[in-house]
Write an enzyme that holds these catalytic residues in place. Structure first.
Site, PDB file in Angstrom:
ATOM      1  N   TYR A   1       0.854  -1.195   0.000  1.00 32.37           N
ATOM      2  CA  TYR A   1       0.000   0.000   0.000  1.00 32.37           C
ATOM      3  C   TYR A   1       0.882   1.234   0.000  1.00 32.37           C
ATOM      4  O   TYR A   1       1.877   1.291   0.730  1.00 32.37           O
ATOM      5  CB  TYR A   1      -0.895   0.008   1.242  1.00 32.37           C
ATOM      6  CG  TYR A   1      -1.746   1.249   1.385  1.00 32.37           C
ATOM      7  CD1 TYR A   1      -2.800   1.499   0.494  1.00 32.37           C
ATOM      8  CD2 TYR A   1      -1.500   2.186   2.386  1.00 32.37           C
ATOM      9  CE1 TYR A   1      -3.584   2.639   0.619  1.00 32.37           C
ATOM     10  CE2 TYR A   1      -2.290   3.334   2.517  1.00 32.37           C
ATOM     11  CZ  TYR A   1      -3.325   3.557   1.632  1.00 32.37           C
ATOM     12  OH  TYR A   1      -4.102   4.687   1.757  1.00 32.37           O
TER      13      TYR A   1
ATOM     14  N   ASP B   1       9.239   2.699  -0.057  1.00 35.56           N
ATOM     15  CA  ASP B   1       8.188   3.388   0.678  1.00 35.56           C
ATOM     16  C   ASP B   1       8.298   2.940   2.136  1.00 35.56           C
ATOM     17  O   ASP B   1       7.857   1.858   2.505  1.00 35.56           O
ATOM     18  CB  ASP B   1       6.818   3.051   0.093  1.00 35.56           C
ATOM     19  CG  ASP B   1       5.684   3.775   0.820  1.00 35.56           C
ATOM     20  OD1 ASP B   1       5.987   4.472   1.819  1.00 35.56           O
ATOM     21  OD2 ASP B   1       4.521   3.647   0.407  1.00 35.56           O
TER      22      ASP B   1
ATOM     23  N   LYS C   1       4.011   8.972   8.973  1.00 32.26           N
ATOM     24  CA  LYS C   1       3.780   8.363  10.292  1.00 32.26           C
ATOM     25  C   LYS C   1       4.788   8.850  11.355  1.00 32.26           C
ATOM     26  O   LYS C   1       4.700   9.988  11.778  1.00 32.26           O
ATOM     27  CB  LYS C   1       3.703   6.848  10.154  1.00 32.26           C
ATOM     28  CG  LYS C   1       2.557   6.478   9.178  1.00 32.26           C
ATOM     29  CD  LYS C   1       2.115   5.051   9.132  1.00 32.26           C
ATOM     30  CE  LYS C   1       0.827   4.937   8.324  1.00 32.26           C
ATOM     31  NZ  LYS C   1       0.911   4.210   7.089  1.00 32.26           N
TER      32      LYS C   1
HETATM   33  C1  LIG Z   1       0.328   4.783   5.759  1.00 31.33           C
HETATM   34  C2  LIG Z   1       1.090   4.529   4.505  1.00 31.33           C
HETATM   35  C3  LIG Z   1       1.013   5.393   3.400  1.00 31.33           C
HETATM   36  C4  LIG Z   1       0.053   6.548   3.355  1.00 31.33           C
HETATM   37  O1  LIG Z   1       0.342   7.521   4.293  1.00 31.33           O
HETATM   38  P1  LIG Z   1      -0.829   8.566   4.691  1.00 31.33           P
HETATM   39  O2  LIG Z   1      -0.156   9.478   5.656  1.00 31.33           O
HETATM   40  O3  LIG Z   1      -1.920   7.755   5.262  1.00 31.33           O
HETATM   41  O4  LIG Z   1      -1.223   9.256   3.436  1.00 31.33           O
HETATM   42  C5  LIG Z   1       1.827   5.151   2.323  1.00 31.33           C
HETATM   43  N1  LIG Z   1       2.674   4.109   2.316  1.00 31.33           N
HETATM   44  C6  LIG Z   1       2.772   3.253   3.331  1.00 31.33           C
HETATM   45  C7  LIG Z   1       3.757   2.144   3.285  1.00 31.33           C
HETATM   46  C8  LIG Z   1       1.976   3.431   4.464  1.00 31.33           C
HETATM   47  O5  LIG Z   1       2.055   2.551   5.468  1.00 31.33           O
END
Ligand SMILES: *Cc1c(COP(=O)(O)O)cnc(C)c1O
Length: 426
Positions: A144, A239, A267
């Site tokens: 994701y 990511d 995060k």
């Molecule tokens: C949470 C997450 C996102 C999205 O971040 P948001 O602050 O919710 O937009 C993208 N990539 C990964 C791996 C994530 O865990």
């Protein structure tokens, strides 16, 4: 006066927000229960509007590695609130966090702060396309990357690597620019690169996929991803929005020894406030406006409150050797759960990495891709989740979300929580 209940609040919320929520996974969808409405969060605990206390393993889905309302972060945030809320101009707070990151994470030569993980990913893709002059992005099924149009895609039928959008409102033409391939499958990846390698601007991967269960990858697979990028002139984007500052100070870059071209964060980097970040090789980041012609901007980017919360969180983790502490606590917690499930004879297993854990049905070998997840995961989780909830343990309300252990989760608390979870399992 009658006490307010979560059920009533949810009915009100349904009238004003889609599904009553502002992010889908909060809604308890498929769990046949109104979501709990909370009014307070402190340390490892959440307090509901009914005044019930829960041990929280969701921790806002990852940002709060120190737990809710950490006293040191709180003090810095209060100080910042009394100093400035936003400048829309250059200031020292983002400079200090940027300098701390670039000096601590050598692969982050230059970076740009944004306000969410999604925004970081979206911007990194733009840079990759500009740098390579190519259009296609390769992603892995089960990873994701936020709600970016280009990445809300799943594997389509037909030719290896074709994609179909996984959300309404995304034009097929947009999804067509994305190639999707399974995790843990070098052969498929090689096939895709053979056919489309010269069109792939970037490969984006969660080096520790933790948004569809916990899908720990073999180091050889990640190495092969990096090699194929190198060979084909495609950029590699890690990511690390969830794994960054979670699995260790330098995240999965340190754990894998792979140096990606660009890395995205979110995060933890904002310590509980809306902050995202993308960065990496200086030559790539120099393409971003105003030094280059890749446009990207944000009114509230590098918000000073988030900058301060982030820096205080990271420095405190570093000072306490927090990553080691959490890994030990989490392993012990997972062991207690495994032993308890085994003793009780319930067919459940626990995957745990660093301070992340995921409870799932038994499998013969480690789960590394989404098709290896046992088919009854949803039903298994639902029973466990609702029972644990009644007994005061709040797991992330979805079968495919991982649990987060924070510095506020002491060994004693984890022991107590483990016993509640074991009691709830059947
Ligand atoms: C949470 C997450 C996102 C999205 O971040 P948001 O602050 O919710 O937009 C993208 N990539 C990964 C791996 C994530 O865990």
């Amino acid at each position: 006066m009658q006490k307010i209940t979560s059920e009533e609040l949810f009915q009100r919320a349904l009238k004003v927000a889609p599904g009553g929520v502002h992010s889908p996974v909060r809604s308890f969808k498929g769990l046949d229960r109104a979501p709990v409405f909370f009014k307070k969060a402190e340390g490892a605990f959440l307090t509901s509007v009914e005044d019930k206390k829960y041990i929280d393993f969701c921790q806002s889905f990852g940002p709060l590695i120190l737990g809710h309302l950490d006293p040191e972060v709180k003090e810095e945030v209060h100080r910042m609130v009394d100093t400035a809320w936003t400048f829309g101009a250059t200031e020292i707070y983002s400079l200090e966090l940027a300098e701390w990151i670039t000096s601590t994470l050598p692969f982050m030569e230059k970076l740009r702060f944004v306000s969410s993980g999604t925004e970081a990913v979206m911007s990194a893709l733009r840079v990759a396309r500009a740098a390579t002059g190519r259009t296609k992005i390769l992603k892995f099924e089960g990873c994701y990357h936020g709600h970016v149009d280009n990445l809300l895609v799943k594997a389509g039928s037909g030719l290896a690597g074709t994609a179909a959008s996984s959300s309404a409102g995304i034009p097929a033409e947009v999804a067509a620019h994305t190639v999707v391939t399974p995790l843990d499958d070098e052969a498929r990846l090689e096939e895709v690169f053979q056919v489309q390698g010269k069109d792939i601007a970037a490969v984006i991967i969660e080096p520790l996929p933790a948004n569809y269960g916990l899908l720990v990858q073999r180091p050889e697979f990640l190495k092969r991803v990096a090699e194929l990028c190198e060979k084909n002139g495609s950029l590699l984007i890690f990511d690390e929005v969830i794994s960054g500052f979670r699995v260790g100070l330098q995240g999965m870059v340190e754990k894998t020894g792979i140096r990606p071209d660009l890395v995205t964060y979110g995060k933890i980097i904002g310590g509980g406030f809306p902050v995202g970040c993308y960065g990496g090789k200086a030559e790539l980041m120099n393409m971003v406006a105003p030094s280059g012609d890749v446009y990207q901007a944000g009114t509230l980017s590098a918000n000073p409150i988030g900058m301060r919360a982030g820096l205080t969180t990271l420095k405190k983790m570093q000072r306490l050797d927090g990553w080691n502490v959490l890994e030990k606590r989490t392993q012990k917690f997972a062991e207690t759960l495994r032993a308890g499930f085994a003793k009780k004879g319930v067919p459940l297993e626990v995957s745990a990495v660093a301070s992340l854990f995921w409870i799932h049905g038994p499998t013969k070998s480690p789960i590394r891709s989404i098709d290896q997840i046992p088919g009854n995961q949803g039903a298994t989780f639902k029973g466990l989740f609702l029972k644990a909830l009644d007994k005061g343990v709040y797991l992330a309300p979805n079968a495919y979300e991982v649990g987060f252990v924070s510095m506020a989760h002491t060994d004693e608390l984890l022991e107590q929580a483990a016993h509640t979870i074991i009691e709830s399992a059947e």
